[in-house]
Every structure is written in structure tokens, then in C-alpha cells.
Design a protein around this motif. Structure first.
Motif, PDB file in Angstrom:
ATOM      1  N   ILE A  46       3.476 -19.443   2.205  1.00  0.00           N
ATOM      2  CA  ILE A  46       3.242 -18.598   3.386  1.00  0.00           C
ATOM      3  C   ILE A  46       4.219 -18.953   4.499  1.00  0.00           C
ATOM      4  N   SER A  47       4.455 -20.248   4.685  1.00  0.00           N
ATOM      5  CA  SER A  47       5.383 -20.660   5.746  1.00  0.00           C
ATOM      6  C   SER A  47       6.798 -20.180   5.463  1.00  0.00           C
ATOM      7  N   ILE A  48       7.233 -20.263   4.225  1.00  0.00           N
ATOM      8  CA  ILE A  48       8.603 -19.861   3.888  1.00  0.00           C
ATOM      9  C   ILE A  48       8.783 -18.352   4.016  1.00  0.00           C
ATOM     10  N   PHE A  49       7.880 -17.580   3.399  1.00  0.00           N
ATOM     11  CA  PHE A  49       8.060 -16.126   3.393  1.00  0.00           C
ATOM     12  C   PHE A  49       7.782 -15.502   4.757  1.00  0.00           C
ATOM     13  N   ALA A  51       2.173 -12.655   4.841  1.00  0.00           N
ATOM     14  CA  ALA A  51       2.429 -13.496   3.669  1.00  0.00           C
ATOM     15  C   ALA A  51       1.121 -13.924   3.002  1.00  0.00           C
ATOM     16  N   THR A  52       0.083 -14.125   3.806  1.00  0.00           N
ATOM     17  CA  THR A  52      -1.209 -14.530   3.234  1.00  0.00           C
ATOM     18  C   THR A  52      -1.794 -13.433   2.363  1.00  0.00           C
ATOM     19  N   ILE A  53      -1.856 -12.210   2.880  1.00  0.00           N
ATOM     20  CA  ILE A  53      -2.447 -11.116   2.109  1.00  0.00           C
ATOM     21  C   ILE A  53      -1.531 -10.690   0.961  1.00  0.00           C
ATOM     22  N   SER A  54      -0.229 -11.032   1.046  1.00  0.00           N
ATOM     23  CA  SER A  54       0.686 -10.681  -0.043  1.00  0.00           C
ATOM     24  C   SER A  54       0.614 -11.700  -1.171  1.00  0.00           C
ATOM     25  N   MET A  55       0.627 -12.987  -0.839  1.00  0.00           N
ATOM     26  CA  MET A  55       0.585 -14.026  -1.875  1.00  0.00           C
ATOM     27  C   MET A  55      -0.751 -14.058  -2.597  1.00  0.00           C
ATOM     28  N   GLY A  88      -3.292  -7.354   0.002  1.00  0.00           N
ATOM     29  CA  GLY A  88      -2.548  -6.189   0.431  1.00  0.00           C
ATOM     30  C   GLY A  88      -3.354  -5.159   1.191  1.00  0.00           C
ATOM     31  N   TYR A  89      -3.742  -5.475   2.435  1.00  0.00           N
ATOM     32  CA  TYR A  89      -4.505  -4.510   3.239  1.00  0.00           C
ATOM     33  C   TYR A  89      -3.675  -3.280   3.602  1.00  0.00           C
ATOM     34  N   GLY A  90      -2.389  -3.444   3.754  1.00  0.00           N
ATOM     35  CA  GLY A  90      -1.538  -2.309   4.121  1.00  0.00           C
ATOM     36  C   GLY A  90      -1.404  -2.112   5.610  1.00  0.00           C
ATOM     37  N   ASP A  91      -1.989  -3.008   6.434  1.00  0.00           N
ATOM     38  CA  ASP A  91      -1.872  -2.840   7.882  1.00  0.00           C
ATOM     39  C   ASP A  91      -0.488  -3.250   8.380  1.00  0.00           C
ATOM     40  N   THR A  92       0.128  -4.231   7.722  1.00  0.00           N
ATOM     41  CA  THR A  92       1.495  -4.624   8.050  1.00  0.00           C
ATOM     42  C   THR A  92       2.296  -4.671   6.752  1.00  0.00           C
ATOM     43  N   TYR A  93       3.513  -4.153   6.822  1.00  0.00           N
ATOM     44  CA  TYR A  93       4.343  -4.102   5.624  1.00  0.00           C
ATOM     45  C   TYR A  93       5.803  -3.979   6.058  1.00  0.00           C
ATOM     46  N   PRO A  94       6.720  -4.481   5.226  1.00  0.00           N
ATOM     47  CA  PRO A  94       8.154  -4.387   5.560  1.00  0.00           C
ATOM     48  C   PRO A  94       8.665  -2.967   5.325  1.00  0.00           C
ATOM     49  N   LYS A  99      11.612  -5.493   1.624  1.00  0.00           N
ATOM     50  CA  LYS A  99      10.879  -5.148   0.404  1.00  0.00           C
ATOM     51  C   LYS A  99      11.224  -6.085  -0.750  1.00  0.00           C
ATOM     52  N   ILE A 100      12.472  -6.521  -0.818  1.00  0.00           N
ATOM     53  CA  ILE A 100      12.859  -7.487  -1.865  1.00  0.00           C
ATOM     54  C   ILE A 100      12.138  -8.811  -1.646  1.00  0.00           C
ATOM     55  N   ILE A 101      12.105  -9.249  -0.384  1.00  0.00           N
ATOM     56  CA  ILE A 101      11.383 -10.493  -0.067  1.00  0.00           C
ATOM     57  C   ILE A 101       9.898 -10.338  -0.384  1.00  0.00           C
ATOM     58  N   ALA A 102       9.325  -9.174  -0.103  1.00  0.00           N
ATOM     59  CA  ALA A 102       7.916  -8.931  -0.401  1.00  0.00           C
ATOM     60  C   ALA A 102       7.655  -9.005  -1.899  1.00  0.00           C
ATOM     61  N   THR A 103       8.589  -8.459  -2.697  1.00  0.00           N
ATOM     62  CA  THR A 103       8.425  -8.519  -4.157  1.00  0.00           C
ATOM     63  C   THR A 103       8.425  -9.962  -4.649  1.00  0.00           C
ATOM     64  N   VAL A 104       9.380 -10.749  -4.154  1.00  0.00           N
ATOM     65  CA  VAL A 104       9.444 -12.166  -4.553  1.00  0.00           C
ATOM     66  C   VAL A 104       8.192 -12.902  -4.082  1.00  0.00           C
ATOM     67  N   CYS A 105       7.702 -12.558  -2.885  1.00  0.00           N
ATOM     68  CA  CYS A 105       6.500 -13.202  -2.339  1.00  0.00           C
ATOM     69  C   CYS A 105       5.278 -12.933  -3.222  1.00  0.00           C
ATOM     70  N   ILE A 106       5.140 -11.698  -3.685  1.00  0.00           N
ATOM     71  CA  ILE A 106       3.989 -11.351  -4.527  1.00  0.00           C
ATOM     72  C   ILE A 106       4.066 -12.063  -5.865  1.00  0.00           C
ATOM     73  N   ILE A 107       5.267 -12.102  -6.462  1.00  0.00           N
ATOM     74  CA  ILE A 107       5.417 -12.778  -7.760  1.00  0.00           C
ATOM     75  C   ILE A 107       5.133 -14.272  -7.622  1.00  0.00           C
ATOM     76  N   CYS A 108       5.665 -14.883  -6.584  1.00  0.00           N
ATOM     77  CA  CYS A 108       5.392 -16.311  -6.349  1.00  0.00           C
ATOM     78  C   CYS A 108       3.906 -16.559  -6.094  1.00  0.00           C
TER      79      CYS A 108
END
Length: 498
Positions: free
Chosen positions: A343-346, A372-376, A380-386, A392-401
Motif C-alpha cells: 500500500i505504501s509503495i503503490f 491502494a487498500t481497496i485495490s490490493m 474496488g469501490y470505484g469511488d477513486t480510480y486512476p 492504469k498500468i500501476i493499478a493493474t500491477v497493484c491488483i496482481i501484487c
């Protein structure tokens, strides 16, 4: 001549080093051992005092200059072959862990293993270490909590009733309250208690609905009369059950420290505390200093949610979940640590990518923490998103991690949950100790059998003695029968005397 020269004087005359390994004696050329000076035998030749020599071997004969080692003599043949060839080979007859300990004792590195044995050695060692770790983990868990230990604790609790006041009555009530499988009445008590808990939870949920909320003339919230009756009845049942358990418990300290009993106590305290604060709240209309009493009452009413935890007394799954969390704090801590680092990194990465985007709401690192919390955790509430491509690339890596980080400790926690669930089921099937002999086993009194044999023998002897007029003609076979009976008696461990 110094002491070291005296020690090695005989070696210089003979030219060999005398070794005795577990009774196997061998003379070795010192130059062969000095090929590997970092090994135990190589360092042994560099010693110049008896104290230094005894640090490397188990015994030393100064006169014969013989070094004694209390080790495996068969493995020493492989060690000697290593000094001659420079390659160590695996001993098939020895456990791989024992082999590793032996070569470590002689100072031989695993790198010296020949290519024909190296791969097999490492595979067997890894497999053995995994099995050893699993065995030690199981032993540790069973040493902390095992069904047999808890069953023995139940037996010890039953023994504590002996000599106490109303021991039989208290024991009977305690068994029915603690073990639903003890009798039909115990099952009925458990079902009744479960129904009361469910009724209380339903009443608490219904009370939050606007249709059942009531207000007095001063627009002050008051209890619904019907729901209030349900609340009073449920709390009285909880209170009576807690007091009865407190009165019949064999060990008061153990009772007060039990998590389930603490939950029972916490579930009834808010009701009585609310009554006390309500009485103070009535007087607070004339006292402005007690205007916060109403807020305290609301907090106490929220504490009724702890009644849900009372289901743990009747649910094997909830008890297993509690035991799993209690003994998996290392894994849970690792899960929290992994998530915190991710969470701190992303959050920092998404902040630097999205801070220039006007449509994005990720304009600060704290907001990035939330995203980062709701993504990891894949919520995914959808209230905040890139909105940018890099975001979006960072979000994809965040979800996979996040998937990988969460999945790593979950397997260990699930395995522990399965073990504790089986253990709780085993405990739930435990019954009261069997008293008296098992009914399906035949009863055989060896003393009565021996008495019958003796009476028949004496009667036969007396009848023959009266017929012949002399005891000298008694058949020796009768004494053989008596000896057989006595031998059977001694072998069975019984005595013919009362």
C-alpha cells in the motif's frame, strides 16, 4: 624439546597418524590429511597441546599417538576416500540429515560432493527438512492444544467436584451446560440457549428499523414496548445462564479467564449499565453537567453487538476460527506487513502519476493509501480510480501484487483452520467418562473358579483317602491339577485369599 614435539615424536618415527573411529583403526599419512587443512583432521595435525587436541577429538593416547573419535566408523571410510580423491560421495545407508551432520562434524563442505551425488543429496535433504518442519509444527500445535489434552482437562475438572458442596448436583448441571452431547436434556438446553441468542440478535436488528422506532413527547427516542419485552426476557436468560455456570463451575479462576464466559459477561453488562445511566439521565434534566449521559447510553446499546459472539458457544466453526486466529498471529502479522508495504509503495506511485490529472481524485498520498487498500484487497469501490494510462498500468500491477500477497499466508491459515475444525468436532463428540466395567465384556471371577477347583480336588482326595485308609496312595496327577490351577492363578495376577 617443546610439548608439541613430544606429542608428535612418535608420529615422526612411524610416519603415520593413528586414527580410531568407533573402534575402526586406520593409519593415515599426514600429507594426505594436510591436503585439506581446514577439515577437522587437518586442523588436528596443527595442534601443539593436549588441550587443543581434545577440543577436536574425543580422546587422545599420548603414548600411542592415537586419536579417538566416537563417530560412525562406516561413514569414516567415505571420509578417508575424500582425503584421497578430493570428492565426497553419498552414503546410501545413512539418513541424509545424519549424513549432513557427519560431514559437517569432519569439516567437509557440501561443495565437495561429487556431481553424481550432489543433486540427489540436495533433493533428499530438502524433502527431509520439509517433512521435519511439518512434523515439528504439528507437534508444537498438539503440545499447545490437542483434543486428548483437553479431554484429560475435562476429567481433571470432574475430579475437582469431589469433596465440594453439592458435588453431584453441580457436576450434573455442569456437564449438561458444557457438553451438549451428554444427554437429551443437555441438547435441549443448548437448543434453548441458541434460540434465545438468535432472538436477541433479531430484536436488536429490528430495533434499528425506522418502523419500530418510538419517540416521546420531548422527541426523545424510547424503546418499543414489544421489543423491550423481548430484550428483558433475553437478558434475564443470559444472566441466569451466566450465574448458574458461575455457581457450578469446578474452578473459578479458569471460568473467569475463559473467552466464552467473558463474552457472556460482556453481552449482559450493557443492559444493566443502560438502566443505570437511564436513571441518571432522568435527573440530568435538572443538572446540565450530565448532558453527555445520553451519548454514553447510545455507546452501551451498541455494545449489544457482542451477543453475536455468543454463537461461538454453539458453533464449531466460530470456535475453530477463534483458535486459528489465536495461533496464527505470525501469519496474520505477515499478511498485514505485506499489505502495508504494498500500500505504501503503490500509493506513492499513483500519487506522482495522477497528481497532474484534473479529472483524477488521487491528489494526495493519504487518498492513494485508500485507493491502494481497496485495490490490493480486490474490493474496488470505484469511488477513486486512476484516469491516465500510466495510472492504469500501476493499478493493474497493484491488483496482481495484491492477489499474490493475500494468497501467500492464506494457505497456512486455512490449513490450521482445517486442523482446529477437526479438533473441535472431536471435542464435541466427547462423552462423559465410562464408569464401571464395559457392559459387553463377560464377567469372570477367577477367585470363584479357583475355589471350585480346590473344593473338587479336596473332595476327591478325601473320598480316595477314606476308601483306601491311607493318604500315601493319592494319585500324583491330582497334585498336578492343583499345580496347574495355582500356576494359572499366579499368571493371571489374582490371589485366592480375600
Amino acid at each position: 624439546m617443546v610439548y608439541g614435539q613430544v606429542l608428535h615424536a612418535r608420529g615422526e618415527q612411524t610416519g603415520f597418524v593413528n586414527l580410531n573411529v568407533g573402534g575402526y583403526k586406520q593409519q593415515v599419512d599426514p600429507s594426505t590429511l594436510l591436503r585439506f587443512p581446514q577439515t577437522r583432521l587437518g586442523r588436528l595435525l596443527a595442534c601443539h597441546s593436549e588441550e587443543a587436541i581434545l577440543e577436536l577429538c574425543d580422546d587422545y593416547n599420548v603414548a600411542e599417538k592415537e586419536y579417538y573419535f566416537d563417530r560412525n566408523p562406516r561413514l569414516f571410510l567415505y571420509v578417508l576416500n575424500f582425503y584421497h580423491t578430493g570428492k565426497m560421495h553419498l552414503m546410501e545407508e545413512l539418513c541424509v540429515l545424519s549424513f549432513s551432520q557427519e560431514i559437517e562434524y569432519w569439516g567437509i563442505k557440501e561443495l565437495h560432493l561429487d556431481s553424481c551425488c550432489s543433486n540427489r543429496f540436495h533433493e533428499q535433504k530438502e524433502y527431509a527438512e520439509e517433512n521435519d518442519w511439518e512434523r515439528r509444527s504439528d507437534e508444537q500445535q498438539h503440545s499447545l492444544d490437542s483434543s486428548f489434552e483437553e479431554l484429560s482437562l475435562v476429567d481433571k475438572d470432574l475430579e475437582k467436584f469431589e469433596g465440594s458442596w453439592c458435588s453431584e448436583v453441580r457436576k450434573s448441571i455442569w456437564l449438561r451446560l458444557e457438553n451438549p452431547g451428554y444427554s437429551c436434556s443437555a441438547k435441549l438446553l443448548a437448543v434453548a440457549s441458541l434460540c434465545v441468542v438468535i432472538t436477541s440478535i433479531i430484536a436488536m436488528c429490528v430495533h434499528s428499523m425506522p418502523e419500530f422506532q418510538r419517540f416521546d413527547a420531548n422527541e426523545k427516542a424510547v424503546e418499543d414496548p414489544v421489543l423491550e419485552v423481548f430484550e428483558i426476557v433475553c437478558v434475564l436468560c443470559f444472566s441466569v445462564e451466566f450465574l448458574v455456570r458461575l455457581l457450578v463451575t469446578p474452578c473459578l479462576c479458569k471460568f473467569l479467564s475463559s473467552p466464552l464466559n467473558i463474552i457472556d459477561f460482556v453481552s449482559v453488562v450493557p443492559f444493566y449499565a443502560t438502566l443505570a445511566f437511564d436513571s441518571v439521565d432522568e435527573d440530568s434534566e435538572e443538572n446540565a453537567d450530565l448532558e453527555n449521559v445520553g451519548k454514553v447510553v447510545q455507546v452501551l446499546r451498541l455494545m449489544r453487538i457482542f451477543r453475536i459472539l455468543k454463537l461461538a458457544r454453539h458453533s464449531v466453526g466460530l470456535r475453530s476460527l477463534g483458535a486459528t486466529l489465536r495461533h496464527s498471529y505470525h501469519e496474520v502479522g505477515l499478511l498485514v506487513l505485506f499489505l502495508s508495504v504494498g500500500i505504501s509503495i503503490f500509493s506513492v506511485l499513483i500519487y506522482f502519476v495522477e497528481k497532474e490529472e484534473e479529472e483524477s481524485e488521487l491528489h494526495s498520498i493519504p487518498v492513494g493509501w485508500w485507493w491502494a487498500t481497496i485495490s490490493m484487497t480486490t474490493v474496488g469501490y470505484g469511488d477513486t480510480y486512476p484516469v491516465s494510462l500510466c495510472g492504469k498500468i500501476i493499478a493493474t500491477v497493484c491488483i496482481i501484487c495484491g492477489l499474490l500477497v493475500v494468497a501467500l499466508p492464506i494457505t497456512v491459515i486455512f490449513n490450521k483452520f482445517s486442523k482446529y475444525y477437526q479438533r473441535q468436532k472431536c471435542m464435541g463428540q466427547g462423552t462423559s467418562p465410562v464408569q464401571g466395567p464395559p457392559p459387553d465384556l463377560p464377567y469372570f471371577n477367577i477367585r470363584d473358579s479357583f475355589g471350585q477347583e480346590m473344593r473338587s480336588f479336596l473332595s476327591s482326595v478325601s473320598s480316595r483317602g477314606s476308601g483306601t485308609g491311607s493318604d500315601d496312595d493319592t494319585d500324583a496327577s491330582e497334585f498336578g491339577d492343583l499345580e496347574t490351577v495355582c500356576r494359572f492363578e499366579n499368571r493371571s495376577g489374582f490371589s485366592s485369599h480375600p
